[in-house]
Design a protein around this motif. Structure first.
Motif: not given
Length: 552
Positions: A70-77, A89-94, A135-142
């Motif tokens: 749940v925490g990952a869902e909240r943080m990353l969208g 995980p590399a695909e959601i990292s800068d 740096t993590y990259i959210r689903k919306d690109g932020s």
């Protein structure tokens, strides 16, 4: 409840993985299960996975995400279904940070590490504890900064079966760090600005503690003493002056009185050079108004002292020259009076000759010469008297004088000069007595009347009035002339001051008359002045004490 169960719960709560309510739920489940430890462990695992405070990502040995809490869902969208069995995980990292990390690890460990998942889990795969920032990259690109802890998951034989990545959102800490950096930079800028102000000052500046020990200095202080900043800091302030006791006393005076101003000290440099300084200091407080010591500035006044000495010597020479001039004038004027008196006597004799000894024209010449000689005698007498008054050597013959009588005699003497002008005596006519030298005051009247007639047109009027007072009498001589411009009024009583007559645009010299009036009146302890308005005439006035007020 077993002690180890309670201890585990406290650790999980303190770490923020679960809340106290979640822990209590797990205990209730344990009781319902008859106290079976496996169920408690499962409940705790469920509580951890459901924590919203941490992102928990578990992968298989290939790095493909298998658990996304749940925490990952909240943080990353993302929802778990978006990523489980789909990405690493590399695909959601800068990506650039992943490349940079791969290069850094390759250099650190001496092996070639491929950018991607390997760069994220390489240390964990070898049993090395690994916590890093990326740096993590959210689903919306932020994007957001995260701190990630990576652990290798192993089977009973120790083989890698996956990886566990626990991450926390580092945004707040980064913001605090950024603000702190700004504050630190602002402080450095302020310190640089303050230091620049101190160093650019022409004065030698220093601070001391309350015991007079130097705590800071500028470059000028180093130049003044011939010492470095390190040598000065920590040394007693008094050591750098020729009179240590006086220097130490200045610190005590500042602490007692709050400041010292223009406190003169002589600084002594390491090479023996001495410099006279003007020392100013105030108490130094911190932000909370606690006493820190003394802030002091010392300005080199050697050149000023030299200039003052030169000026003093020049003034002394000037005084001697003025004294010599006055003596010369006094001697010349004194010697002129004797022959002038003789000439005046001979002319008077010629004027009284009877018969035809003189023609009418000759007799007119004699009268003209007689009048001119009389003016010269008056001028010589005035010069002598003024010289004595300026030197303080004039002995006044003070008596009770009646001002109306003196005014009447003066009016009679200037009567021949009035032409078409009116000469009036107005105001109080009762006797007004003063303590004065009658001869000097009579000449004051005559000079003021003569001056008024000179600047009054033929159809004008000159009026004398006397105002009695309890302590002093006031005499006014008023004319209907053109008045005196404002720029002349302050200097009208100077010797031979040139005055322009606005009516005729001519320049007249005041000669000695008004200067004599000023000296004579002030010698009696009185005052003299003029009130005037251009186009409306002038009123010259003077006051005299009614009782004796000057030394005999």
């Amino acid at each position: 409840m077993q002690p180890e169960t309670k201890q585990l719960g406290e650790i999980l709560i303190a770490a923020g993985f679960i809340t106290p309510d979640q822990f209590q739920d797990a205990l209730r489940q344990q009781r319902l299960a008859g106290g079976k430890g496996a169920l408690v462990t499962g409940a705790l695992q469920t509580a951890i996975l459901n924590s919203a405070n941490f992102s928990i990502i578990a992968t298989d040995e290939r790095g493909v995400i298998q658990v996304f809490n749940v925490g990952a869902e909240r943080m990353l969208g993302y929802v778990a279904a978006d990523v489980v069995n789909r990405i690493t995980p590399a695909e959601i990292s800068d990506p650039q940070e992943v490349i940079t990390r791969a290069k850094a690890l390759s250099f650190e460990l001496g092996v070639s590490i491929t950018p991607g998942l390997e760069a994220l889990v390489f240390k964990a795969s070898r049993g090395i504890e690994d916590i890093y920032e990326l740096t993590y990259i959210r689903k919306d690109g932020s994007r957001f900064p995260a701190v990630v802890s990576v652990t290798g998951l192993r089977d009973a034989q120790g083989g890698i079966i996956g990886y566990l990545l626990i991450g926390t959102d580092n945004t707040a800490r980064k913001q605090v760090e950024a603000e702190q950096k700004k504050l630190d930079q602002r402080l450095r800028d302020q310190q640089f600005y303050t230091r620049s102000l101190i160093e650019s000052n022409i004065d030698a500046i220093m601070t001391t503690d309350s015991q007079g020990i130097i705590t800071d200095v500028n470059q000028q202080m180093g130049a003044l003493t011939g010492c470095t900043r390190d040598e000065l800091i920590g040394a007693p302030f008094k050591n750098y002056f020729t009179d240590p006791e006086r220097a130490e006393a200045s610190i005590k005076q500042v602490l007692t009185e709050g400041k010292v101003t223009n406190y003169e000290l002589t600084a002594r440099a390491r090479d023996g050079k001495e410099t006279v300084v003007s020392y100013n200091a105030i108490i130094l407080y911190d932000r909370d108004r606690r006493l820190q010591g003394v802030f002091a500035a010392a300005r080199d006044v050697t050149a000023l002292k030299r200039f003052e000495q030169t000026l003093q010597e020049s003034n002394e020479q000037l005084r001697k020259l003025e004294e010599l001039r006055d003596n010369l004038v006094h001697m010349v004027v004194h010697d002129m009076r004797t022959p002038l008196t003789a000439i005046y006597g001979f002319l008077q004799t010629l004027e009284t000759l009877e018969g035809e000894s003189l023609s009418d024209q000759g007799r007119e010449f004699v009268r003209t010469a007689l009048a001119s000689t009389e003016d010269l005698v008056e001028m010589v007498s005035s010069l002598l008297d003024m010289s004595k008054m300026e030197a303080g050597e004039m002995k006044l013959d003070l008596t009770q004088c009646e001002l109306l009588a003196i005014a009447g005699e003066a009016l009679a003497k200037v009567e021949p000069l009035k032409g078409g002008r009116q000469l009036l005596l107005s105001g109080a006519h009762e006797p007004v007595t003063v303590m004065a030298d009658a001869d000097l005051i009579a000449r004051v009247f005559q000079n003021l009347l003569g001056n008024a007639l000179k600047f009054t047109p033929d159809n004008g009027r000159v009026t004398v009035s006397i105002e009695p007072g309890a302590d002093s009498a006031r005499v006014l001589v008023q004319d209907t002339g053109p008045g005196i411009p404002p720029e002349y009024r302050e200097r009208i009583f100077e010797k031979f001051f040139q005055v322009e007559n606005p009516a005729g645009k001519q320049r007249y010299s005041t000669g000695l008359g008004l200067a004599f009036c000023k000296l004579a009146v002030e010698a009696h302890g009185g005052e003299v002045g003029v009130d005037s308005e251009e186009g409306r005439g002038s009123t010259f006035w003077f006051t005299l004490p009614r009782r004796q007020s000057v030394p005999q």
